[in-house]
Structures are given as structure tokens and as C-alpha cells.
Design an enzyme around this catalytic site. Structure first.
Site, PDB file in Angstrom:
ATOM      1  N   ARG A 354       0.815  -1.217   0.000  1.00  0.00           N
ATOM      2  CA  ARG A 354       0.000   0.000   0.000  1.00  0.00           C
ATOM      3  C   ARG A 354       0.850   1.268   0.000  1.00  0.00           C
ATOM      4  NH1 ARG A 354      -5.021   1.019   0.508  1.00  0.00           N
ATOM      5  NH2 ARG A 354      -4.626   2.745   1.950  1.00  0.00           N
ATOM      6  N   PHE A 377       0.087   5.769  11.480  1.00  0.00           N
ATOM      7  CA  PHE A 377      -0.694   4.680  10.898  1.00  0.00           C
ATOM      8  C   PHE A 377      -0.155   4.225   9.542  1.00  0.00           C
ATOM      9  CE2 PHE A 377      -3.340   6.510  14.118  1.00  0.00           C
ATOM     10  CZ  PHE A 377      -4.004   5.427  14.667  1.00  0.00           C
ATOM     11  N   GLU A 378      -0.231   5.067   8.533  1.00  0.00           N
ATOM     12  CA  GLU A 378       0.180   4.627   7.199  1.00  0.00           C
ATOM     13  C   GLU A 378       0.838   5.778   6.469  1.00  0.00           C
ATOM     14  OE1 GLU A 378      -1.853   1.693   4.046  1.00  0.00           O
ATOM     15  OE2 GLU A 378      -2.818   3.655   4.123  1.00  0.00           O
ATOM     16  N   GLN A 379       2.147   5.807   6.498  1.00  0.00           N
ATOM     17  CA  GLN A 379       2.868   6.819   5.728  1.00  0.00           C
ATOM     18  C   GLN A 379       3.880   6.136   4.820  1.00  0.00           C
ATOM     19  OE1 GLN A 379       6.096   9.160   7.304  1.00  0.00           O
ATOM     20  NE2 GLN A 379       5.705   8.434   9.392  1.00  0.00           N
TER      21      GLN A 379
END
Length: 544
Positions: A354, A377-379
Site C-alpha cells: 500500500r 498509521f500509514e505513511q
């Protein structure tokens, strides 16, 4: 003639070293905190030359750190070998600030270091820094520090009563659970903050080494022993085996948290974490590193540093004659392979597909812009450890932003509050620009600044980005495609803030500095950025 071990043996962010020997092979496991995949395992056959061979916590069923705060995640693994298996014990810490830690301990196993590791077995959550000891009668014992949240002294305060001793309980490998009574076997010394326990047995004695004093400049390796594994434990005649707390001029500072190992012919060594501070602020820009000390057993049945005293040495005798192999000063990564090169990691997520791809545009590392730089979280941030006090890093990026909410570029990164970044983004009036984002500390506000102001307009096409770190100073450079002369951009920045002691200071965080590339798209449209290569080069700007 014996060779020389030069410390640190694992430079850059490699703390809490757990060492394990199997035959002629040595392995060291170190903490990775919020960086994915979890746990670094290095291999050596001579204790001089080390090579990264595995990061075993590599899938969601083993480790998912999305949402873990900075300096949480994988703490203090313990690596051992018994019954034909390698055993890895680790903690996944879910909270940092405040009275609670929410530290969950697990065990994974594998027949080989480089093979696939099992899904984790949950053990307990009573504290962090777990260790597994395999006794010579076949029984297995699990030890960890106990965390006491009922205190007004936490967050790295000295002598914190939250560090409430070392717990011991038997581990049943058949039922895969803890059995029998829980015993608090060791309260530590007057140094306080007892953690990092490791047990080993010699000549009928159970020896216990622990870390104390916090992971800053008062850090120590404390040693105790008992005839029974349950205690009572008597303290080492010096109390501490290794420490630099009273040696402010020593090169290796913050010495503590390690483990004992013997060579096949009985020579004794002990690992420990360490830091090499830079004057004048005494900040460890390389984080906590791994060092190794030669030890001797004396007639009193206690272990001592071979050189005497308790202060660790930079150079110690190796067990054999193998000399150190010189590592290349320059490492250029072209991203031509199907997998990310070993030196690179990313943050928290077990779903790397992702955030990056090496196949969408062959020969490039493609980042998918996700959450902001510093997200828990999502970097999309892919980076390698800083291993030298002075270095230069370069990259080439293709990125076409259509809003200021999209940015991609090069970063010197520690955590969400301690980083500098050179980014390609969009400005409403200037068009596509290259600019600087800088966050120089997590205390008191952690606000980002823009030292290049609105940025410098760049024509469409590839953009070349570079940074030079000279001890405590950082300078960014850039040039557009078709030009060869590097252009400085922005002022000289404080590189020293990208360190353990930067921001709110000692004990506020304790990982390490990285150099890498990033992309974010806070519009939620996942704009892609393609990086053609990444170069890291040690530079002799100053004496190391």
C-alpha cells in the site's frame, strides 16, 4: 596474533543487543521499535565482521504496529537456541507517554535464522524486555520486568518506581503457556529502573544481567547470581559490570543492556548498547548502537571486563585472527531488483504494497502518497539507518503534484516531531516548487516550519535532491533535470535534533536517525512518486 573488535560493531540504530551462539555461528538480535519488518538479526563467525541476515517479523499475523506511538513497537528482543529451534521473544509496546505501557510479549520460533518464522504465541503483558532461558534440565523460564502504573514518577524520571522488579515464571513449550507461580526475583540495585533481564548458568550458579539507570547517560549493566533460579540473588562485587556513567570523557557512552556469550573455546564476551554523543550538546545522532566487550572470569566466580574497571573500550581483542573487512563508504541503490534492498525499512504497516512498489515502474521505487509525514498509521517513507556522523545522501524523483497537499522528496528522519525534509510540491502561485519542511523537536509544540519559505519554482521533469550532514549541521541541495551544478536551498539546519536527545531530551525518545525518501498525499488520492536511485556516502567532513 589476535584481531581487534572495533566498537560499535553495529553502528547506527541497533539497540538492546541479544547475542546467541550456535556452533561456530554468532547471532545478534536488536530492537527495531516502530520500523518494519521487526527485529534485526546480524550474523558473524568471528565477532569482528557482522552482516544483516534477517528481519523475522515480516507479516501482519506476527506484527502490526499501525497506531503505535513513536518509540513504541518492538522492544528488546531475546534470541536463543534450543531443541533444534531458534526462539525469539519480543515485546510490542502500544503506549509510550503516561502511566501505562500496554506491553504485549510474544514468542516466535524457526528451525533456521534465515527461514520462515512461526506465527507468534502470546505470553503475557506484565511488562517489557522479555527473555527466555533454557535450563540444562530441559525446563524453560520466562523473565521480564514488571511495570507498575501506580506512580507519579514516569516517562523516564530517575529511580522510577514503575520499574517494579524482574518477574520469573516457567514456560511450558507443549501447552505454549506460562505455568506455575509468578515470582519477583530481583529488585535491582540502587541505580533504579531495572529492566532488560538475561539469565545464563555457569558452574552451578544462575547469573542474571539486567539494564538499569534508564537508557541515557546513567545506563548500566548490573550483574547478580544465585544458586537457585528463584533466588535470592547476590550482587556483583562492583554492582555493575559495564557502565560509562562516571566517565564523561569515554567515547562509548550510555553503556548498558546486553547479554553474555562464550566462544567455543570458552572465551567470554558481553554485548551492550551504547551511544556516541557529539559536542557541544552531547546528542547521539546515531542513536543507540551495539558494542561488544571482552570479559574474564576471576577466581571469585564473577565476570569482569578484561581491561579492568567498568568503562567499555572502543577496541577489544577478538577471539581469533580474522581482521575487519572494510565496508564501502558509498552505497548506491538503483532499485532494479524485485525486492527492497536489505538496508531499507519502512514504518509500522505490515502492508507494504500500500505504500511502495518496485515493479509498477521497473528500475524505480514507487511510493504511493498516503498520510502525512509523521503519521502513526500509514505513511509512505522508506529509509536506511544513518551510520556515520557525517554523510551525503542523494536521490532523483519524478513527481507531478496537482495540489499543495501532495509532496515527495528526501528526508533526514527520526520521528514525527524530529525531521528535516526537502520536498517537491505545488504552490498556488509559483507552480511546482522544491521546498523544505522542518520539525525541530517534540517539545513544547512540535510545529513544522518552512525554512525555504514558499519554495523555489522548478520546471517539470525529474528533480535531483541531496543533503549533507556534517555532525550537527544539515544542508539541503537540489537541481532540475538537465543541470549538473548542485544548488543550495535553505539555511543550515540543526541535524543534531534528529537524535535521541533532540526535542524534549534524554529519555524522551530512543530510536535512531534515518535517511530516506517519502511521499504523502493528504487529499487521499494516493499520488505516486517515482525514485530512480538512492545514494548514501560516508563523508570525512570531520574526524569520526
Amino acid at each position: 596474533m589476535t584481531a581487534t573488535i572495533r566498537n560499535p560493531i553495529l553502528p547506527g540504530f541497533n539497540p538492546d543487543p541479544s547475542i546467541c551462539r550456535v556452533g561456530e555461528d554468532y547471532y545478534i538480535a536488536t530492537s527495531t521499535f516502530e520500523w518494519y519488518p521487526g527485529v534485526q538479526i546480524h550474523h558473524s563467525r568471528d565477532l569482528v565482521n557482522w552482516r544483516l541476515v534477517r528481519r523475522p517479523l515480516e507479516r501482519a499475523s506476527q506484527l502490526d504496529m499501525r497506531g503505535n506511538p513513536d518509540s513504541c513497537g518492538v522492544w528488546a528482543p531475546c534470541l536463543s537456541h534450543a531443541d533444534g529451534l531458534f526462539w525469539l521473544v519480543y515485546t510490542d509496546v502500544k503506549r509510550f507517554d503516561g502511566n501505562f505501557k500496554d506491553a504485549h510479549n510474544y514468542i516466535v520460533t524457526s528451525p533456521s535464522i534465515e527461514g520462515e518464522w512461526s506465527d507468534p504465541v502470546y505470553v503475557n503483558s506484565s511488562g517489557f524486555d522479555p527473555s527466555l532461558f533454557h535450563d540444562d534440565d530441559g525446563r524453560k523460564w520466562f523473565v521480564n520486568m514488571q511495570w507498575n502504573h501506580r506512580t507519579e514518577s514516569f516517562g523516564g524520571a530517575p529511580k522510577s518506581p514503575a520499574f517494579d522488579g524482574i518477574l520469573l515464571q516457567e514456560w511450558d513449550p507443549v501447552s505454549k503457556k506460562l505455568v506455575g507461580p509468578i515470582r519477583n526475583i530481583f529488585a535491582g540495585s540502587a541505580q533504579g529502573l531495572v529492566e532488560g533481564p538475561h539469565l545464563f548458568k555457569r558452574n552451578g550458579w544462575y547469573y542474571l544481567t539486567t539494564a538499569e539507570g534508564g537508557t541515557g547517560y546513567d545506563h548500566v549493566v548490573t550483574m547478580a547470581r544465585a544458586r537457585s533460579i528463584e533466588g535470592p540473588y547476590e550482587m556483583h562485587p562492583q554492582t555493575h559490570l559495564i557502565t560509562s556513567k562516571d566517565a564523561p570523557d569515554a567515547v562509548l557512552q550510555r553503556a548498558g543492556h546486553g547479554q553474555y556469550v562464550e566462544t567455543p573455546d570458552g572465551q567470554a564476551y558481553h554485548t551492550h548498547l551504547t551511544g556516541r554523543p557529539l559536542p557541544p550538546q552531547q546528542r547521539c545522532t546515531l542513536g543507540r548502537e551495539t558494542a561488544l566487550q571482552k570479559c574474564v572470569w576471576r577466581d571469585d566466580g564473577w565476570l569482569y571486563l578484561e581491561q579492568g574497571g567498568v568503562v567499555p573500550a572502543v577496541e577489544v581483542p577478538a577471539p581469533g585472527e580474522t581482521a575487519a573487512i572494510e565496508k564501502p563508504a558509498r552505497v548506491e541503490t538503483d532499485f532494479d531488483g524485485p525486492a527492497l534492498p536489505d538496508e531499507f525499512q519502512w514504518l509500522r504497516t505490515p502492508l507494504p504494497e500500500r505504500i511502495f512498489s518496485l515493479t509498477d515502474k521497473p528500475g524505480h521505487l514507487r511510493l504511493f502518497g498516503r498520510e502525512s509525514i509523521g503519521s502513526w498509521f500509514e505513511q509512505a517513507l522508506v529509509a536506511r539507518r544513518q551510520e556515520h556522523h557525517s554523510f551525503r545522501a542523494e536521490t532523483v524523483v519524478e513527481f507531478e503534484p496537482d495540489t499543495y497537499q501532495q509532496a515527495a522528496g528526501l528526508t533526514h528522519y527520526y520521528n514525527r516531531h524530529k525531521f528535516h525534509a526537502l520536498a517537491v510540491t505545488l504552490h498556488e502561485k509559483l507552480g511546482r516548487v522544491v521546498t523544505i519542511f522542518s520539525c525541530a523537536g517534540d517539545f513544547p509544540h512540535g510545529r513544522m516550519t518552512f525554512p525555504a519559505e514558499s519554495g523555489v519554482t522548478v520546471p517539470f521533469g525529474r528533480v535531483y535532491l541531496a543533503m549533507e550532514v556534517r555532525d550537527n549541521e544539515l544542508q539541503f541541495f537540489w537541481h532540475p533535470d538537465g543541470y549538473r551544478a548542485w544548488r543550495k536551498i535553505g539555511p543550515v539546519l540543526d541535524a543534531g535534533v534528529v537524535s535521541d536527545e533532540g526535542g524534549r531530551g534524554e529519555h524522551g525518545s530512543f530510536t535512531g536517525a534515518f535517511a530516506g525518501v517519502f511521499a504523502f498525499d493528504t487529499s487521499g488520492r494516493a499520488q505516486v512518486a517515482d525514485f530512480d536511485r538512492f545514494t548514501y556516502e560516508a563523508r570525512p567532513f570531520t574526524a569520526e
